[in-house]
Design a protein around this motif. Sequence first.
Motif, PDB file in Angstrom:
ATOM      1  N   UNK A 163      -1.987 -16.754  -2.931  1.00  0.00           N
ATOM      2  CA  UNK A 163      -1.618 -15.609  -2.096  1.00  0.00           C
ATOM      3  C   UNK A 163      -0.127 -15.628  -1.778  1.00  0.00           C
ATOM      4  N   UNK A 164       0.406 -16.800  -1.502  1.00  0.00           N
ATOM      5  CA  UNK A 164       1.844 -16.918  -1.229  1.00  0.00           C
ATOM      6  C   UNK A 164       2.662 -16.535  -2.461  1.00  0.00           C
ATOM      7  N   UNK A 165       2.227 -16.972  -3.639  1.00  0.00           N
ATOM      8  CA  UNK A 165       2.915 -16.618  -4.877  1.00  0.00           C
ATOM      9  C   UNK A 165       2.856 -15.104  -5.107  1.00  0.00           C
ATOM     10  N   UNK A 166       1.688 -14.506  -4.848  1.00  0.00           N
ATOM     11  CA  UNK A 166       1.534 -13.063  -5.006  1.00  0.00           C
ATOM     12  C   UNK A 166       2.429 -12.311  -4.031  1.00  0.00           C
ATOM     13  N   UNK A 167       2.500 -12.778  -2.788  1.00  0.00           N
ATOM     14  CA  UNK A 167       3.338 -12.123  -1.796  1.00  0.00           C
ATOM     15  C   UNK A 167       4.811 -12.159  -2.205  1.00  0.00           C
ATOM     16  N   UNK A 168       5.267 -13.290  -2.692  1.00  0.00           N
ATOM     17  CA  UNK A 168       6.658 -13.398  -3.173  1.00  0.00           C
ATOM     18  C   UNK A 168       6.892 -12.448  -4.347  1.00  0.00           C
ATOM     19  N   UNK A 169       5.914 -12.370  -5.238  1.00  0.00           N
ATOM     20  CA  UNK A 169       6.019 -11.470  -6.375  1.00  0.00           C
ATOM     21  C   UNK A 169       6.066 -10.014  -5.913  1.00  0.00           C
ATOM     22  N   UNK A 170       5.267  -9.666  -4.902  1.00  0.00           N
ATOM     23  CA  UNK A 170       5.275  -8.306  -4.365  1.00  0.00           C
ATOM     24  C   UNK A 170       6.614  -7.965  -3.726  1.00  0.00           C
ATOM     25  N   UNK A 171       7.211  -8.921  -3.044  1.00  0.00           N
ATOM     26  CA  UNK A 171       8.527  -8.691  -2.449  1.00  0.00           C
ATOM     27  C   UNK A 171       9.561  -8.433  -3.539  1.00  0.00           C
ATOM     28  N   UNK A 172       9.523  -9.218  -4.592  1.00  0.00           N
ATOM     29  CA  UNK A 172      10.437  -9.041  -5.703  1.00  0.00           C
ATOM     30  C   UNK A 172      10.185  -7.701  -6.405  1.00  0.00           C
ATOM     31  N   UNK A 173       8.925  -7.351  -6.560  1.00  0.00           N
ATOM     32  CA  UNK A 173       8.533  -6.091  -7.172  1.00  0.00           C
ATOM     33  C   UNK A 173       9.053  -4.911  -6.346  1.00  0.00           C
ATOM     34  N   UNK A 195      11.690  -4.896  -4.458  1.00  0.00           N
ATOM     35  CA  UNK A 195      13.136  -4.824  -4.664  1.00  0.00           C
ATOM     36  C   UNK A 195      13.468  -4.073  -5.956  1.00  0.00           C
ATOM     37  N   UNK A 196      12.692  -4.325  -6.999  1.00  0.00           N
ATOM     38  CA  UNK A 196      12.905  -3.620  -8.264  1.00  0.00           C
ATOM     39  C   UNK A 196      12.639  -2.127  -8.080  1.00  0.00           C
ATOM     40  N   UNK A 197      11.556  -1.785  -7.401  1.00  0.00           N
ATOM     41  CA  UNK A 197      11.223  -0.376  -7.187  1.00  0.00           C
ATOM     42  C   UNK A 197      12.269   0.339  -6.333  1.00  0.00           C
ATOM     43  N   UNK A 198      12.867  -0.361  -5.400  1.00  0.00           N
ATOM     44  CA  UNK A 198      13.872   0.245  -4.527  1.00  0.00           C
ATOM     45  C   UNK A 198      15.170   0.584  -5.256  1.00  0.00           C
ATOM     46  N   UNK A 199      15.341   0.083  -6.457  1.00  0.00           N
ATOM     47  CA  UNK A 199      16.539   0.394  -7.236  1.00  0.00           C
ATOM     48  C   UNK A 199      16.525   1.832  -7.752  1.00  0.00           C
ATOM     49  N   UNK A 200      15.361   2.469  -7.741  1.00  0.00           N
ATOM     50  CA  UNK A 200      15.216   3.817  -8.283  1.00  0.00           C
ATOM     51  C   UNK A 200      14.825   4.784  -7.168  1.00  0.00           C
ATOM     52  N   UNK A 201      15.415   5.962  -7.187  1.00  0.00           N
ATOM     53  CA  UNK A 201      15.080   6.988  -6.208  1.00  0.00           C
ATOM     54  C   UNK A 201      14.044   7.925  -6.810  1.00  0.00           C
ATOM     55  N   UNK A 202      13.075   8.298  -6.023  1.00  0.00           N
ATOM     56  CA  UNK A 202      12.044   9.218  -6.490  1.00  0.00           C
ATOM     57  C   UNK A 202      10.664   8.714  -6.141  1.00  0.00           C
ATOM     58  N   UNK A 203       9.681   9.500  -6.526  1.00  0.00           N
ATOM     59  CA  UNK A 203       8.295   9.195  -6.190  1.00  0.00           C
ATOM     60  C   UNK A 203       7.603   8.268  -7.177  1.00  0.00           C
ATOM     61  N   UNK A 204       8.235   8.019  -8.309  1.00  0.00           N
ATOM     62  CA  UNK A 204       7.597   7.206  -9.343  1.00  0.00           C
ATOM     63  C   UNK A 204       8.367   5.906  -9.565  1.00  0.00           C
ATOM     64  N   UNK A 205       7.823   5.053 -10.386  1.00  0.00           N
ATOM     65  CA  UNK A 205       8.391   3.709 -10.585  1.00  0.00           C
ATOM     66  C   UNK A 205       9.852   3.716 -11.001  1.00  0.00           C
ATOM     67  N   UNK A 206      10.204   4.612 -11.909  1.00  0.00           N
ATOM     68  CA  UNK A 206      11.570   4.625 -12.427  1.00  0.00           C
ATOM     69  C   UNK A 206      12.356   5.856 -11.995  1.00  0.00           C
TER      70      UNK A 206
END
Length: 75
Positions: free
Chosen positions: A35-45, A47-58
């Motif tokens: 669960x801790x590994x998943x949570x860290x991965x979600x935080x990193x994920x 951060x990647x999503x926040x690099x893009x503006x809009x309603x979708x992943x990219x």
Amino acid sequence: AKGSLFIQYVNENFIPKFYGTLFASREDGEVVKKKEELFKSLQSFEEVLNEFEGDFSLGKYFSLADISIAPLIVS
């Protein structure tokens, strides 16, 4: 190019931790560790999503990147 990099990132970093948590043994605190590994991965994920503006992943258009993560979001 961004789409394939996003899909590769999800496949290498998020999916293994997601399923690792689902199938973790309850013995020896493995679930807590996963669960801790998943949570860290979600935080990193996130951060990647926040690099893009809009309603979708990219950004503002639906893409293969969204299709690649749809089964994880729906389940």
